[in-house]
Design a protein around this motif. Structure first.
Motif, PDB file in Angstrom:
ATOM      1  N   LYS A 252      27.751  37.668  47.693  1.00 24.81           N
ATOM      2  CA  LYS A 252      28.024  36.702  46.609  1.00 24.81           C
ATOM      3  C   LYS A 252      29.015  37.309  45.615  1.00 24.81           C
ATOM      4  CE  LYS A 252      23.536  34.387  46.970  1.00 24.81           C
ATOM      5  NZ  LYS A 252      23.052  35.178  48.114  1.00 24.81           N
ATOM      6  N   ALA A 253      30.097  37.809  46.164  1.00 25.72           N
ATOM      7  CA  ALA A 253      31.083  38.513  45.331  1.00 25.72           C
ATOM      8  C   ALA A 253      32.450  38.433  45.989  1.00 25.72           C
ATOM      9  CB  ALA A 253      30.676  39.977  45.154  1.00 25.72           C
ATOM     10  N   LEU A 254      33.473  38.643  45.182  1.00 25.30           N
ATOM     11  CA  LEU A 254      34.806  38.902  45.686  1.00 25.30           C
ATOM     12  C   LEU A 254      35.010  40.408  45.660  1.00 25.30           C
ATOM     13  CD1 LEU A 254      36.965  36.177  43.881  1.00 25.30           C
ATOM     14  CD2 LEU A 254      35.620  35.991  45.986  1.00 25.30           C
ATOM     15  N   GLN A 255      35.659  40.925  46.677  1.00 24.19           N
ATOM     16  CA  GLN A 255      35.931  42.357  46.722  1.00 24.19           C
ATOM     17  C   GLN A 255      37.412  42.583  46.432  1.00 24.19           C
ATOM     18  OE1 GLN A 255      35.828  45.123  50.390  1.00 24.19           O
ATOM     19  NE2 GLN A 255      33.838  45.399  49.422  1.00 24.19           N
ATOM     20  N   ALA A 256      37.682  43.360  45.393  1.00 18.87           N
ATOM     21  CA  ALA A 256      39.051  43.622  44.958  1.00 18.87           C
ATOM     22  C   ALA A 256      39.413  45.068  45.235  1.00 18.87           C
ATOM     23  CB  ALA A 256      39.199  43.317  43.468  1.00 18.87           C
ATOM     24  N   SER A 257      40.525  45.271  45.935  1.00 20.55           N
ATOM     25  CA  SER A 257      41.084  46.605  46.138  1.00 20.55           C
ATOM     26  C   SER A 257      42.276  46.741  45.202  1.00 20.55           C
ATOM     27  CB  SER A 257      41.512  46.799  47.590  1.00 20.55           C
ATOM     28  OG  SER A 257      40.387  46.757  48.447  1.00 20.55           O
ATOM     29  N   ILE A 258      42.138  47.615  44.206  1.00 16.93           N
ATOM     30  CA  ILE A 258      43.115  47.718  43.126  1.00 16.93           C
ATOM     31  C   ILE A 258      43.840  49.047  43.223  1.00 16.93           C
ATOM     32  CG2 ILE A 258      43.420  47.672  40.614  1.00 16.93           C
ATOM     33  CD1 ILE A 258      40.638  46.250  40.491  1.00 16.93           C
ATOM     34  N   ARG A 259      45.151  49.005  43.225  1.00 16.37           N
ATOM     35  CA  ARG A 259      45.989  50.208  43.187  1.00 16.37           C
ATOM     36  C   ARG A 259      46.623  50.272  41.814  1.00 16.37           C
ATOM     37  NH1 ARG A 259      45.902  48.008  48.087  1.00 16.37           N
ATOM     38  NH2 ARG A 259      45.611  49.378  49.894  1.00 16.37           N
ATOM     39  N   LEU A 260      46.300  51.328  41.075  1.00 17.41           N
ATOM     40  CA  LEU A 260      46.648  51.369  39.661  1.00 17.41           C
ATOM     41  C   LEU A 260      46.896  52.815  39.238  1.00 17.41           C
ATOM     42  CD1 LEU A 260      46.738  49.365  37.229  1.00 17.41           C
ATOM     43  CD2 LEU A 260      44.370  49.975  36.781  1.00 17.41           C
ATOM     44  N   PRO A 261      48.064  53.135  38.699  1.00 15.61           N
ATOM     45  CA  PRO A 261      48.334  54.520  38.305  1.00 15.61           C
ATOM     46  C   PRO A 261      47.649  54.935  37.012  1.00 15.61           C
ATOM     47  CG  PRO A 261      50.218  53.134  37.780  1.00 15.61           C
ATOM     48  CD  PRO A 261      49.257  52.273  38.541  1.00 15.61           C
ATOM     49  N   ASP A 262      47.324  53.978  36.161  1.00 10.65           N
ATOM     50  CA  ASP A 262      46.707  54.274  34.860  1.00 10.65           C
ATOM     51  C   ASP A 262      45.337  53.616  34.796  1.00 10.65           C
ATOM     52  OD1 ASP A 262      45.998  54.776  32.274  1.00 10.65           O
ATOM     53  OD2 ASP A 262      47.633  53.642  31.352  1.00 10.65           O
ATOM     54  N   LEU A 263      44.283  54.402  35.010  1.00 11.08           N
ATOM     55  CA  LEU A 263      42.937  53.842  35.057  1.00 11.08           C
ATOM     56  C   LEU A 263      42.460  53.326  33.702  1.00 11.08           C
ATOM     57  CD1 LEU A 263      41.219  56.425  37.422  1.00 11.08           C
ATOM     58  CD2 LEU A 263      41.810  54.056  37.933  1.00 11.08           C
ATOM     59  N   ALA A 264      43.136  53.688  32.628  1.00 10.51           N
ATOM     60  CA  ALA A 264      42.714  53.227  31.307  1.00 10.51           C
ATOM     61  C   ALA A 264      42.828  51.717  31.175  1.00 10.51           C
ATOM     62  CB  ALA A 264      43.542  53.911  30.218  1.00 10.51           C
ATOM     63  N   VAL A 265      43.693  51.081  31.978  1.00 11.47           N
ATOM     64  CA  VAL A 265      43.857  49.632  31.871  1.00 11.47           C
ATOM     65  C   VAL A 265      42.987  48.884  32.872  1.00 11.47           C
ATOM     66  CG1 VAL A 265      46.205  49.886  30.995  1.00 11.47           C
ATOM     67  CG2 VAL A 265      45.845  49.544  33.443  1.00 11.47           C
ATOM     68  N   LEU A 266      42.127  49.597  33.610  1.00 14.55           N
ATOM     69  CA  LEU A 266      41.283  48.941  34.606  1.00 14.55           C
ATOM     70  C   LEU A 266      40.422  47.820  34.019  1.00 14.55           C
ATOM     71  CD1 LEU A 266      40.222  48.767  37.523  1.00 14.55           C
ATOM     72  CD2 LEU A 266      38.519  50.496  36.911  1.00 14.55           C
ATOM     73  N   PRO A 267      39.759  47.991  32.855  1.00 22.66           N
ATOM     74  CA  PRO A 267      38.959  46.879  32.320  1.00 22.66           C
ATOM     75  C   PRO A 267      39.774  45.607  32.116  1.00 22.66           C
ATOM     76  CG  PRO A 267      38.397  48.909  31.191  1.00 22.66           C
ATOM     77  CD  PRO A 267      39.591  49.212  32.041  1.00 22.66           C
ATOM     78  N   GLY A 268      41.020  45.760  31.658  1.00 22.24           N
ATOM     79  CA  GLY A 268      41.868  44.586  31.480  1.00 22.24           C
ATOM     80  C   GLY A 268      42.221  43.925  32.794  1.00 22.24           C
ATOM     81  N   VAL A 269      42.441  44.720  33.838  1.00 30.03           N
ATOM     82  CA  VAL A 269      42.737  44.174  35.160  1.00 30.03           C
ATOM     83  C   VAL A 269      41.532  43.398  35.691  1.00 30.03           C
ATOM     84  CG1 VAL A 269      43.254  44.764  37.562  1.00 30.03           C
ATOM     85  CG2 VAL A 269      44.441  45.940  35.694  1.00 30.03           C
ATOM     86  N   ILE A 270      40.344  43.960  35.543  1.00 32.84           N
ATOM     87  CA  ILE A 270      39.133  43.281  36.007  1.00 32.84           C
ATOM     88  C   ILE A 270      38.938  41.972  35.253  1.00 32.84           C
ATOM     89  CG2 ILE A 270      36.616  43.432  36.092  1.00 32.84           C
ATOM     90  CD1 ILE A 270      36.928  46.433  36.606  1.00 32.84           C
ATOM     91  N   ALA A 271      39.178  41.978  33.944  1.00 34.76           N
ATOM     92  CA  ALA A 271      39.037  40.755  33.145  1.00 34.76           C
ATOM     93  C   ALA A 271      40.003  39.682  33.643  1.00 34.76           C
ATOM     94  CB  ALA A 271      39.283  41.062  31.668  1.00 34.76           C
ATOM     95  N   ARG A 272      41.238  40.077  33.974  1.00 29.96           N
ATOM     96  CA  ARG A 272      42.213  39.108  34.477  1.00 29.96           C
ATOM     97  C   ARG A 272      41.786  38.552  35.830  1.00 29.96           C
ATOM     98  NH1 ARG A 272      47.784  39.823  32.293  1.00 29.96           N
ATOM     99  NH2 ARG A 272      47.669  41.245  30.511  1.00 29.96           N
ATOM    100  N   LEU A 273      41.242  39.395  36.698  1.00 29.69           N
ATOM    101  CA  LEU A 273      40.784  38.915  37.997  1.00 29.69           C
ATOM    102  C   LEU A 273      39.619  37.940  37.849  1.00 29.69           C
ATOM    103  CD1 LEU A 273      40.952  42.219  40.072  1.00 29.69           C
ATOM    104  CD2 LEU A 273      42.440  40.216  40.312  1.00 29.69           C
ATOM    105  N   ARG A 274      38.718  38.217  36.924  1.00 25.97           N
ATOM    106  CA  ARG A 274      37.597  37.293  36.703  1.00 25.97           C
ATOM    107  C   ARG A 274      38.104  35.925  36.256  1.00 25.97           C
ATOM    108  NH1 ARG A 274      32.735  39.704  37.011  1.00 25.97           N
ATOM    109  NH2 ARG A 274      32.589  41.955  36.664  1.00 25.97           N
ATOM    110  N   ARG A 275      39.157  35.920  35.413  1.00 30.79           N
ATOM    111  CA  ARG A 275      39.700  34.641  34.957  1.00 30.79           C
ATOM    112  C   ARG A 275      40.499  33.959  36.068  1.00 30.79           C
ATOM    113  NH1 ARG A 275      41.029  37.627  30.378  1.00 30.79           N
ATOM    114  NH2 ARG A 275      43.248  37.553  30.917  1.00 30.79           N
ATOM    115  N   LEU A 276      41.299  34.738  36.797  1.00 35.95           N
ATOM    116  CA  LEU A 276      42.113  34.164  37.868  1.00 35.95           C
ATOM    117  C   LEU A 276      41.248  33.425  38.879  1.00 35.95           C
ATOM    118  CD1 LEU A 276      44.753  33.803  39.466  1.00 35.95           C
ATOM    119  CD2 LEU A 276      44.414  36.097  40.396  1.00 35.95           C
ATOM    120  N   PHE A 277      40.101  34.012  39.238  1.00 34.89           N
ATOM    121  CA  PHE A 277      39.235  33.421  40.251  1.00 34.89           C
ATOM    122  C   PHE A 277      38.030  32.692  39.654  1.00 34.89           C
ATOM    123  CE2 PHE A 277      41.537  36.797  42.487  1.00 34.89           C
ATOM    124  CZ  PHE A 277      42.059  36.063  43.544  1.00 34.89           C
ATOM    125  N   ASP A 278      38.020  32.502  38.341  1.00 34.65           N
ATOM    126  CA  ASP A 278      36.986  31.725  37.647  1.00 34.65           C
ATOM    127  C   ASP A 278      35.583  32.188  38.031  1.00 34.65           C
ATOM    128  OD1 ASP A 278      35.952  29.838  35.935  1.00 34.65           O
ATOM    129  OD2 ASP A 278      36.175  28.159  37.325  1.00 34.65           O
TER     130      ASP A 278
END
Length: 498
Positions: A252-278
């Motif tokens: 009951k989840a989406l699985q996201a594989s994220i490639r990111l050089p700066d892990l400090a922005v990971l929370p913002g990326v996750i927030a955007r994915l949650r909004r993108l996929f509602d």
């Protein structure tokens, strides 16, 4: 919380998944808080205290259960529809607003005093803004410990802790042990090429409809649908990364594989994915809200997991919406592709995935460049002025206190009318009540005996659909698309613009 203690306890006894994320159980005899579906032995009623959020549980001194993992619960809808200000604040906190600044700065951004903001949070969430931010960090860190092999220092950075020392202090205080002892994945190795995380949702979820919507609007070079997987490039701050998302129905989840050089922005990326996929949608509440209209009840019963696809960021959604004015979806996508090819920054090393361009930064929008795409002068001017305004006002697309205020504000921008403003609010700002009464596809879907409702008639009828009118739009678009595709090709129109 709108649930009685008896209702919560019965849900706990039944391990009822419908209540997962709607409340958490604080067990006074153990000092642990759990999800309603926790497999542990059910505590006695007198040892249970029920709260609306994980933040409320942690602020009260309870620690997360290691068996049911509260970080894996779908987002709680407990405060949905109660306070627009709180929802805006929660969104900003998810994006890291309290990682560097304090509550006063957050309150100022929301246009109210810090004391008033704290009162609203206690009323609707049961915890302070700082407690919500701290809980977000802890639960994300716990998820990273369970699901990835990131070194502990990287886990601390990626989850928003200011230092490894602070990270260790919080975990020792909360769990009575070092963070490394909570690992569910062997750590200490070098960072993997991609960070893979599960993003839970409240079922059902119509993944095929989501993919179909995004696939028709996918901009070549920027994003791609490959079978059952969505891929795209992105920039957050100075960091350029990529993400691939697929559906894991059993989890009951989406699985996201994220490639990111700066892990400090990971929370913002996750927030955007949650909004993108509602992923914050509550299908049961939507079903009850739209089910009061017999015509919509049939549509919701047919596709109960339909979501409102979001966008990576509001500026991108606004540009796409203007490009799509008075043209078909396919034509708008071709225009967007030319825009990205001409103005988007090239990213090396993604050719194998069929990607290679970022969405253009506002600084790249000049009149001559936009006109060279074959754009009418008025629309080119609108895009250039929109980009210039966004450069000058980075908070241009912040939600206002009310949807009507947001729409009025967006309509002051050149080239944006009411339909476009509601579309931006619906997809770019995740406004669940945004609505498009002038949309021809909606009018076609609700036609009776060959007569389409007028926009005023549609607005009147849609009053009963609040606060879920954006979901009604999606259901009516789907119904109109199905009817349109059933007609002979020469009779087909476009089912929905932009």
């Amino acid at each position: 919380m709108n649930l009685s203690t008896d209702t919560c306890y019965q849900a706990l006894l039944a391990r009822d998944a419908r209540y997962d994320g709607r409340f958490f159980t604080c067990v006074t005899s153990t000092g642990i808080y759990c999800r309603p579906i926790c497999p542990a032995q059910t505590p006695k009623h007198e040892h249970c205290r029920f709260v609306a959020s994980a933040a409320a549980a942690q602020e009260a001194g309870y620690r997360p259960c290691l068996r049911c993992r509260p970080e894996s619960a779908p987002d709680s809808p407990a405060w949905a529809g109660t306070s627009t200000t709180v929802k805006r604040a929660l969104r900003l906190i998810d994006e890291g607003a309290l990682d560097d600044d304090g509550v006063e700065a957050l309150a100022d951004r929301l246009g109210l005093g810090s004391r008033q903001l704290r009162r609203l949070f206690q009323r609707h969430v049961g915890a302070s803004p700082l407690a919500v931010a701290q809980t977000r960090r802890v639960l994300l860190a716990k998820q990273l410990l369970h699901e990835t092999g990131l070194p502990l220092a990287d886990v601390a950075l990626a989850s928003g802790f200011g230092s490894v020392r602070r990270f260790n202090e919080v975990f020792r205080k909360l769990f009575g042990r070092a963070p490394g002892t909570l690992r569910g994945h062997q750590g200490g190795a070098a960072q993997a090429p991609a960070l893979t995380l599960c993003l839970p949702y409240r079922p059902p979820y119509d993944w095929q409809a989501m993919l179909a919507f995004l696939a028709r609007r996918a901009i070549p070079g920027l994003e791609r649908i490959d079978g059952e997987c969505y891929h795209r490039l992105f920039r957050v701050g100075e960091a350029v990364g990529s993400v691939s998302v697929h559906h894991v129905s059993d989890a009951k989840a989406l699985q996201a594989s994220i490639r990111l050089p700066d892990l400090a922005v990971l929370p913002g990326v996750i927030a955007r994915l949650r909004r993108l996929f509602d992923l914050q949608a509550d299908p049961e509440a939507i079903r009850q809200g739209l089910g009061r209209d017999p015509a919509l009840a049939v549509l919701v019963e047919r596709r109960p997991g339909l979501r409102v696809p979001g966008g990576w960021d509001p500026f991108e959604v606004a540009v796409r919406a203007i490009l799509g004015q008075q043209v078909s979806v396919d034509a708008a996508t071709r225009l967007a592709g030319r825009l990205v090819e001409r103005l988007g920054e090239r990213v090396a090393g993604q050719e194998e995935a069929g990607l290679g361009r970022l969405f253009p930064a506002p600084e790249r929008f000049t009149f001559d460049e936009i006109r060279a795409l074959g754009m009418p002068g008025a629309r080119a001017t609108a895009l250039v002025r929109l980009a210039a305004t966004y450069r000058e006002q980075p908070q241009l697309f912040d939600r206002r206190l009310h949807l009507d205020d947001t729409v009025v504000h967006l309509c002051t921008l050149p080239g944006i009318g009411e339909w476009t403003a509601h579309y931006i609010a619906m997809r770019g700002l995740q406004e669940s009540d945004a609505f498009l009464p002038t949309d021809v596809a909606l009018q076609r879907a609700l036609a009776e005996q060959g007569r389409r409702p007028t926009p005023p008639e549609l607005l009147t009828r849609a009053e009963a659909w609040r606060p879920w009118r954006a979901y009604a739009v999606m259901h009516l678009w789907q119904a109109d698309m199905a009817t349109t595709m059933a007609r002979p090709r020469e009779e087909r129109g476009d089912a929905a613009l932009a």
